[in-house]
Design an enzyme around this catalytic site. Structure first.
Site, PDB file in Angstrom:
ATOM      1  N   LYS A 185       9.172 -16.668 -10.359  1.00 13.27           N
ATOM      2  CA  LYS A 185       8.350 -15.618 -10.967  1.00 13.27           C
ATOM      3  C   LYS A 185       7.204 -16.278 -11.753  1.00 13.27           C
ATOM      4  CE  LYS A 185       8.551 -11.783 -14.118  1.00 13.27           C
ATOM      5  NZ  LYS A 185       8.924 -11.645 -15.489  1.00 13.27           N
ATOM      6  N   LYS A 188     -14.201   0.591  16.206  1.00  8.44           N
ATOM      7  CA  LYS A 188     -12.871  -0.045  16.226  1.00  8.44           C
ATOM      8  C   LYS A 188     -12.250   0.045  17.611  1.00  8.44           C
ATOM      9  CE  LYS A 188     -11.472   0.203  11.542  1.00  8.44           C
ATOM     10  NZ  LYS A 188     -10.849   0.952  10.477  1.00  8.44           N
ATOM     11  N   ASN A 241       0.858  -1.192   0.000  1.00 10.32           N
ATOM     12  CA  ASN A 241       0.000   0.000   0.000  1.00 10.32           C
ATOM     13  C   ASN A 241       0.891   1.238   0.000  1.00 10.32           C
ATOM     14  OD1 ASN A 241       0.453   0.835   2.892  1.00 10.32           O
ATOM     15  ND2 ASN A 241      -0.406  -1.211   3.226  1.00 10.32           N
ATOM     16  N   LYS A 281     -11.422  -3.409  19.436  1.00 11.70           N
ATOM     17  CA  LYS A 281     -10.020  -3.799  19.610  1.00 11.70           C
ATOM     18  C   LYS A 281      -9.501  -3.478  21.010  1.00 11.70           C
ATOM     19  CE  LYS A 281      -9.070  -3.440  14.635  1.00 11.70           C
ATOM     20  NZ  LYS A 281      -8.053  -3.301  13.596  1.00 11.70           N
ATOM     21  N   PHE A 318      -4.744   3.499  14.969  1.00  9.88           N
ATOM     22  CA  PHE A 318      -5.160   4.471  13.975  1.00  9.88           C
ATOM     23  C   PHE A 318      -6.355   3.893  13.226  1.00  9.88           C
ATOM     24  CE2 PHE A 318      -2.136   8.035  13.180  1.00  9.88           C
ATOM     25  CZ  PHE A 318      -1.339   7.816  14.287  1.00  9.88           C
ATOM     26  N   ASP A 366      -4.480  -6.275   5.111  1.00 10.29           N
ATOM     27  CA  ASP A 366      -5.452  -7.166   5.758  1.00 10.29           C
ATOM     28  C   ASP A 366      -5.389  -8.577   5.184  1.00 10.29           C
ATOM     29  OD1 ASP A 366      -6.507  -5.351   7.571  1.00 10.29           O
ATOM     30  OD2 ASP A 366      -7.822  -4.450   6.066  1.00 10.29           O
TER      31      ASP A 366
HETATM   32  N1  CTP Z   1      -4.072  -3.102  12.189  1.00 10.61           N
HETATM   33  C1  CTP Z   1      -3.272  -4.120  12.671  1.00 10.61           C
HETATM   34  N2  CTP Z   1      -3.260  -5.338  12.044  1.00 10.61           N
HETATM   35  C2  CTP Z   1      -4.013  -5.548  10.962  1.00 10.61           C
HETATM   36  C3  CTP Z   1      -4.837  -4.526  10.456  1.00 10.61           C
HETATM   37  C4  CTP Z   1      -4.846  -3.315  11.080  1.00 10.61           C
HETATM   38  O1  CTP Z   1      -2.562  -3.912  13.656  1.00 10.61           O
HETATM   39  N3  CTP Z   1      -3.978  -6.734  10.370  1.00 10.61           N
HETATM   40  C5  CTP Z   1      -4.116  -1.836  12.908  1.00 10.61           C
HETATM   41  C6  CTP Z   1      -3.525  -0.645  12.175  1.00 10.61           C
HETATM   42  O2  CTP Z   1      -2.158  -0.476  12.473  1.00 10.61           O
HETATM   43  C7  CTP Z   1      -4.361   0.514  12.726  1.00 10.61           C
HETATM   44  C8  CTP Z   1      -5.704  -0.132  13.035  1.00 10.61           C
HETATM   45  O3  CTP Z   1      -5.454  -1.529  13.108  1.00 10.61           O
HETATM   46  O4  CTP Z   1      -3.845   0.987  13.953  1.00 10.61           O
HETATM   47  C9  CTP Z   1      -6.814   0.112  12.090  1.00 10.61           C
HETATM   48  O5  CTP Z   1      -6.508  -0.198  10.796  1.00 10.61           O
HETATM   49  P1  CTP Z   1      -7.595  -0.035   9.633  1.00 10.61           P
HETATM   50  O6  CTP Z   1      -7.017  -0.542   8.369  1.00 10.61           O
HETATM   51  O7  CTP Z   1      -8.204   1.317   9.647  1.00 10.61           O
HETATM   52  O8  CTP Z   1      -8.742  -0.969  10.128  1.00 10.61           O
HETATM   53  P2  CTP Z   1      -9.051  -2.490  10.026  1.00 10.61           P
HETATM   54  O9  CTP Z   1      -9.097  -3.007  11.420  1.00 10.61           O
HETATM   55  O10 CTP Z   1      -8.135  -3.180   9.085  1.00 10.61           O
HETATM   56  O11 CTP Z   1     -10.535  -2.460   9.505  1.00 10.61           O
HETATM   57  P3  CTP Z   1     -11.111  -2.090   8.061  1.00 10.61           P
HETATM   58  O12 CTP Z   1     -10.053  -2.402   7.054  1.00 10.61           O
HETATM   59  O13 CTP Z   1     -12.301  -2.967   7.977  1.00 10.61           O
HETATM   60  O14 CTP Z   1     -11.489  -0.636   8.121  1.00 10.61           O
END
Ligand code: CTP
Length: 407
Positions: free
Chosen positions: A294, A345, A214, A349, A331, A284
């Site tokens: 490859k 969230k 990303n 969490k 975040f 995710d």
């Molecule tokens: N985070 C994490 N591990 C993951 C995904 C996210 O530790 N596998 C943490 C990020 O570092 C951030 C927070 O979770 O502090 C929220 O990340 P975000 O991408 O906004 O949320 P998600 O929990 O992934 O939910 P969604 O994608 O459904 O919005």
């Protein structure tokens, strides 16, 4: 370990005073530093003496005031050289736009600015000025430059200003300034505050040359790491792939590539930390199978399916592991129903607070040097910030987290 009542025992602190109305509070700052065990000497500009007298500063510090570059009657007659060696740390309170500008550009044209130019030890800057001056791009650039070079900026607060308006620009109260200085300078013995920070993206391998990633650059997490280290914390920075560098010696950097590696590092470090802030943009999902070669185009097919599986949620895992005295912040990057989703969230969490980034805000988020965040805590308090440099946002978040530790 230091005497709890005198956490600054044995420290020599130079209090720099520039010409702003908030200088009327500086004698109290000096008294509090002396009370905390420090030996204090004041260095002032000519304009500072319009607001506070030399006699007052001499009386509260118990030492002569350094005000003249060429005063041969002073025991520190080459003060800008000998005083810089004498002091273990320096605080400039109040710091006007003028002295901040001189510090950032290397100008030494009087006693205080010359001393600052030669001073290489911990430096605290307490800005105090009118809101428009504070928000001017030049002043903000100067503060960012000074932060990037190791100074701690003790952020000003909002309230009534001497110019008759209300807004940000009041010098922080002397009690809070001393608290921040103690957090940074005191000998905490074995009880040093340890914080885990995750930053940057993660890369999930598809094959030997490709990955899913990303656009995160890690700037926000690295700014947080520097800020906490400047405030005397031991920082463990678990960083995904990024070109950024760490500067502070108290940051221990652990480089990882994938979400699973980040998970391993974070869950191993968290039990020995007082707090964690997870700012990384963790992927995710990852490809279910990682090819060790490859992947070739298949001439008979014009599409390709990649099967993804979910990565562990690091933040949610730390939320489950969290001990009674540990603090955890995450975040949230949201595009719709931002506040509502961020609050969900936070609950789900098990966080103490969550920092909400909105993709609708121009200049905020991935890649920018600026950010605009809203901080939501467990009690439902919502603190909406303005667009600021990532260093300034990091400083706000550090204020918040360190305040939480005390309540
Ligand atoms: N985070 C994490 N591990 C993951 C995904 C996210 O530790 N596998 C943490 C990020 O570092 C951030 C927070 O979770 O502090 C929220 O990340 P975000 O991408 O906004 O949320 P998600 O929990 O992934 O939910 P969604 O994608 O459904 O919005």
């Amino acid at each position: 370990m230091a005497d709890a009542a005198k956490p600054l025992q044995g420290k020599r602190i130079i209090v720099g005073v520039s010409g702003g109305i908030a200088a009327y509070k500086t004698p109290l700052l000096v008294r509090l530093l002396v009370k905390a065990g420090a030996e204090v000497m004041c260095a002032v500009t000519e304009h500072a003496l319009q607001f506070v007298t030399e006699l007052t500063l001499e009386t509260v510090s118990g030492n002569r005031v350094y005000s003249q570059l060429f005063d041969r009657s002073n025991p520190h007659s080459t003060e800008h050289i000998s005083l810089k060696d004498w002091g273990d740390a320096m605080v400039v309170a109040p710091a006007t736009a003028n002295i901040i500008g001189k510090m950032a550009s290397g100008i030494g044209d009087d006693a205080l600015s010359t001393l600052l130019l030669s001073f290489r030890k911990p430096l605290f800057i307490c800005p105090a000025m009118n809101t428009q001056m504070l928000e001017s791009p030049a002043l903000q650039r100067n503060l960012d430059y000074l932060r990037a070079n190791g100074a701690v900026v003790v952020e000003s607060t909002s309230g009534e200003l001497a110019c008759g308006t209300t807004g940000n620009g009041r010098m922080e109260e002397p009690e809070r300034i001393v608290e921040q200085m103690i957090a940074s300078l005191a000998d905490h013995g074995g009880e040093r505050f340890k914080i885990l920070i995750t930053a940057g993206p993660t890369y999930e391998k598809i094959d030997s040359v490709r990955f899913i990633g990303n656009f995160s650059t890690g700037k926000m997490g690295f700014a947080l790491a520097e800020e906490f280290a400047r405030r005397g914390c031991k920082v463990y920075l678990v960083a995904g792939p990024t070109h950024l560098e760490v500067h502070h010696p108290d940051i221990e950097r652990i480089d990882v590539v994938s979400a699973r590696e980040m998970y391993e590092a974070a869950t191993t470090l968290f039990p020995s930390c007082n707090a964690a802030i997870l700012s990384a943009a963790v992927a995710d999902f990852r490809p279910e199978h990682e090819a060790d070669h490859k992947i070739k185009k298949q001439s008979d097919k014009d599409d390709m399916t990649l099967h993804l599986v979910q990565n562990p949620d690091i933040l949610a895992t730390l939320g489950r592991m969290k001990g009674e005295k540990q603090l955890l912040a995450g975040f949230a990057l949201e595009t719709d129903s931002e506040l509502e989703n961020a609050k969900k969230k936070l609950e789900k969490k098990n966080l103490d607070f969550i920092v909400l980034n909105s993709l609708h805000d121009k200049g905020a988020g991935f890649g920018y040097d600026t950010n605009k965040v809203t901080v939501i805590d467990r009690s439902g308090n919502i603190d909406a910030g303005t667009l600021k440099s990532k260093q300034a946002v990091a400083s706000d978040i550090a204020d918040k987290l360190l305040k939480y530790c005390k309540t």
